[in-house]
Design an enzyme around this catalytic site. Structure first.
Site, PDB file in Angstrom:
ATOM      1  N   GLU A  43     -13.418   8.356   4.902  1.00 39.47           N
ATOM      2  CA  GLU A  43     -12.102   7.719   4.697  1.00 39.47           C
ATOM      3  C   GLU A  43     -11.047   8.802   4.843  1.00 39.47           C
ATOM      4  O   GLU A  43     -11.117   9.824   4.153  1.00 39.47           O
ATOM      5  CB  GLU A  43     -11.977   7.080   3.303  1.00 39.47           C
ATOM      6  CG  GLU A  43     -12.767   5.812   3.138  1.00 39.47           C
ATOM      7  CD  GLU A  43     -12.512   5.118   1.809  1.00 39.47           C
ATOM      8  OE1 GLU A  43     -11.385   5.208   1.277  1.00 39.47           O
ATOM      9  OE2 GLU A  43     -13.468   4.491   1.304  1.00 39.47           O
ATOM     10  N   GLU A 100     -17.162   6.373  -3.535  1.00 41.80           N
ATOM     11  CA  GLU A 100     -16.271   6.996  -4.539  1.00 41.80           C
ATOM     12  C   GLU A 100     -16.786   6.794  -5.962  1.00 41.80           C
ATOM     13  O   GLU A 100     -16.037   6.378  -6.860  1.00 41.80           O
ATOM     14  CB  GLU A 100     -14.844   6.453  -4.402  1.00 41.80           C
ATOM     15  CG  GLU A 100     -14.171   6.878  -3.111  1.00 41.80           C
ATOM     16  CD  GLU A 100     -12.686   6.569  -3.022  1.00 41.80           C
ATOM     17  OE1 GLU A 100     -12.147   5.854  -3.884  1.00 41.80           O
ATOM     18  OE2 GLU A 100     -12.044   7.076  -2.065  1.00 41.80           O
TER      19      GLU A 100
HETATM   20  O1  AHR Z   1      -9.262   2.541   1.867  1.00 40.56           O
HETATM   21  C1  AHR Z   1      -8.723   2.024   0.687  1.00 40.56           C
HETATM   22  C2  AHR Z   1      -9.515   2.424  -0.547  1.00 40.56           C
HETATM   23  O2  AHR Z   1      -9.331   3.804  -0.764  1.00 40.56           O
HETATM   24  C3  AHR Z   1     -11.007   2.267  -0.478  1.00 40.56           C
HETATM   25  O3  AHR Z   1     -11.423   0.990  -0.839  1.00 40.56           O
HETATM   26  C4  AHR Z   1     -11.499   3.265  -1.484  1.00 40.56           C
HETATM   27  O4  AHR Z   1     -12.760   3.777  -1.168  1.00 40.56           O
HETATM   28  C5  AHR Z   1     -10.414   4.336  -1.493  1.00 40.56           C
HETATM   29  O5  AHR Z   1     -10.019   4.659  -2.774  1.00 40.56           O
END
Ligand code: AHR
Length: 525
Positions: A327, A198
């Site tokens: 994610e 990210e």
């Molecule tokens: O999964 C929780 C968080 O969400 C992770 O650390 C990050 O990559 C995202 O913003």
């Protein structure tokens, strides 16, 4: 607003928008399948998961030194069993946001000698007692393939390069000798490496502009591939896909820099139901469809323009890039800026969350040609299907679709031609009540159906265009008393229940209950 292929098919159906009431006469929908009409092979890595040094995911989750439930290495055995039962084939580590200030050297060597460090992503102290060796032991016990996310936030190019050398090197270098001294003789051969996490996010330690990230990640990628050409690299795509955000520009720039070196570009998606609008919330997988379709288009555009850096000739090496949806989940209750400490991001999932997770899995399967990696965030306690305390664990509602998909969905992703009633939600103009995906592995057909209707069952006809059913089907239904039903340590109202369904000829009709996820498994002749 883009309407996905699945949505358009449903929209073209001349079906009623309002469903007939009563169990005796349910509304109808249909799914047509042909064994040769598919979107290619489903990659097992679509059922991946993720552990981050965050809250109680690792410490207090998978790893709990001193607990009577742990083995001598500190791995919680009850958690390990639940993870194995869920059949997790691919595991991402160490973050997430955590990875952007992680120095892998802090996590090697004798555990008691490792330094404790301030952990600034989530506001704790990191003990470093779970590091590279512990992660590699854990994936081996789970039976999963590892995926390590490099620190491209505060980390240097040589730190990244030396981590790859430590893990995969076989020459007699100082770094490899260090690994051997720490008890691991043979290289682990980790194939999947993330080029940061990210990096478009203002919250990310070492956040950069797209240009700066593209240039930085390109040099890191070169070093990784020079160290081990067999590695596969995941570029950090834009995480911040919201109306008005410049996520398309970020991805274009990053693809432009990294298209010769990266094998995947990442996507992230978290959704929630803060508005308490069931109909709109359960339509969230359409957002996943849209994100995938747009990013797949950007990848195609970038790859079609690839030129040899020396001669300028159009590349004919056939290199492909895919999407790593590394994610995704429902996450909104245990959220908010400035979350710090140990008991954070501990979502308790209900039935409607389970429907969204099943719909996301349908979306991933329906895009199996362009999405080859996906990681649910995360595995234990932190926005997770498995929830522990010091005495045991329980399986959250979302555990069941994850388990059913990973255990049974294999082979090719069949193109689902569906017709049925639709509705309009707050965000989406056309939402099919029935959301589905299908896979065919040899003669084994699996159909996954989410009924998004809150109160009405639906009769879904599954029609085979070129095959016949070879015997009765097994049907697993995940449902519960109402859309807000939750499991906990004492009761489990939401689980998977199995039944048998007669199947012969080339068509069967399955009644799917209101607010349910149903998986049908049957052999074809
Ligand atoms: O999964 C929780 C968080 O969400 C992770 O650390 C990050 O990559 C995202 O913003």
């Amino acid at each position: 607003m883009k309407i996905s292929r699945r949505t358009m098919l449903a929209a073209s159906a001349a079906a009623p928008a309002v469903l007939a009431a009563g169990p005796a006469k349910a509304a109808t929908a249909s799914i047509k399948l042909h064994s040769q009409r598919h979107r290619g092979a489903i990659d097992r890595k679509l059922f991946g998961n993720f552990i981050e040094h965050l809250g109680r995911c690792i410490e207090g989750g998978v790893f709990d030194e001193g607990s009577p439930l742990s083995d001598k290495e500190g791995f919680r055995q009850d958690v390990l069993k639940a993870v194995k039962d869920m059949n997790v084939p691919f595991l991402r580590w160490p973050g997430g946001n955590f990875s952007s200030n992680y120095n892998w050297r802090d996590g090697i060597g004798p555990r008691d000698a490792r330094p404790a460090r301030l952990e600034m992503a989530w506001g704790t102290v990191e003990s470093n007692r779970f590091g590279t060796h512990e992660f590699m032991d854990y994936v081996q016990q789970v039976g999963a393939e590892p995926y390590i996310c490099l620190n491209l936030g505060t980390g240097s190019w040589s730190e990244a390069q030396q981590w790859v050398e430590y893990v995969n090197g076989n020459e007699n270098t100082a770094v490899v000798k260090e690994r051997r001294k720490n008890g691991r003789d043979q290289p682990w051969g980790v194939k999947y490496w993330g080029l940061g996490n990210e990096m478009d996010g203002y919250w990310q330690m070492g956040h950069r502009s797209a240009e700066d990230y593209g240039k930085y990640a390109l040099e890191a990628a070169k070093l990784v591939k020079l160290t081990d050409p067999s590695t596969k690299l995941i570029a950090a795509g834009a995480s911040n896909f919201r109306p008005g955000s410049d996520w398309i520009a970020w991805n274009r720039t990053v693809l432009d820099y990294l298209k010769d070196y990266a094998d995947y570009i990442s996507l992230h998606l978290y959704v929630g139901n803060a508005a308490n609008d069931f109909a709109d919330f359960v339509a969230s997988p359409i957002e996943m469809d849209q994100k995938i379709d747009i990013l797949a288009g950007l990848i195609s555009a970038a790859m079609s323009g690839r030129r040899d850096r020396l001669t300028g000739a159009v590349q004919t090496d056939g290199k492909q890039m895919y999407i790593a949806f590394d994610e995704w989940n429902v996450w909104y209750r245990a959220r908010g800026d400035g979350q710090k400490g140990r008991r954070i991001l501990e979502e308790h999932y209900n039935l409607e969350d389970m429907l969204v997770v099943a719909g996301f899995l349908n979306s991933l399967i329906n895009h199996a040609d362009v999405v080859k990696i996906a990681n649910l965030a995360q595995l234990v306690n932190v926005i997770a299907p498995i929830f522990t305390n010091e005495k045991g664990l329980y399986l959250q509602t979302i555990y069941y679709p994850l388990q059913l998909f990973s255990n049974n969905v294999k082979g090719n992703s069949l193109t689902v031609l569906s017709e049925g009633p639709t509705y309009k939600s707050a965000r989406f103009p056309v939402v099919p009540y029935i959301d589905s995906s299908a896979s065919l592995d040899g003669h084994a057909l699996v159909v996954n159906i989410v009924n998004r209707h809150q109160t009405e069952a639906m009769d879904v006809t599954i029609a085979l265009e070129d095959k016949r059913f070879a015997g009765a089907a097994t049907v697993s239904e995940v449902n519960g008393p109402d859309i807000k039903a939750m499991n906990d340590f004492n009761s489990n109202p939401v689980t998977a229940k199995n039944r048998s369904q007669a199947a012969s000829g080339n068509s069967l009709t399955l009644r799917v209950a209101a607010h349910s996820y149903t998986q049908l498994r049957v052999m074809l002749a």
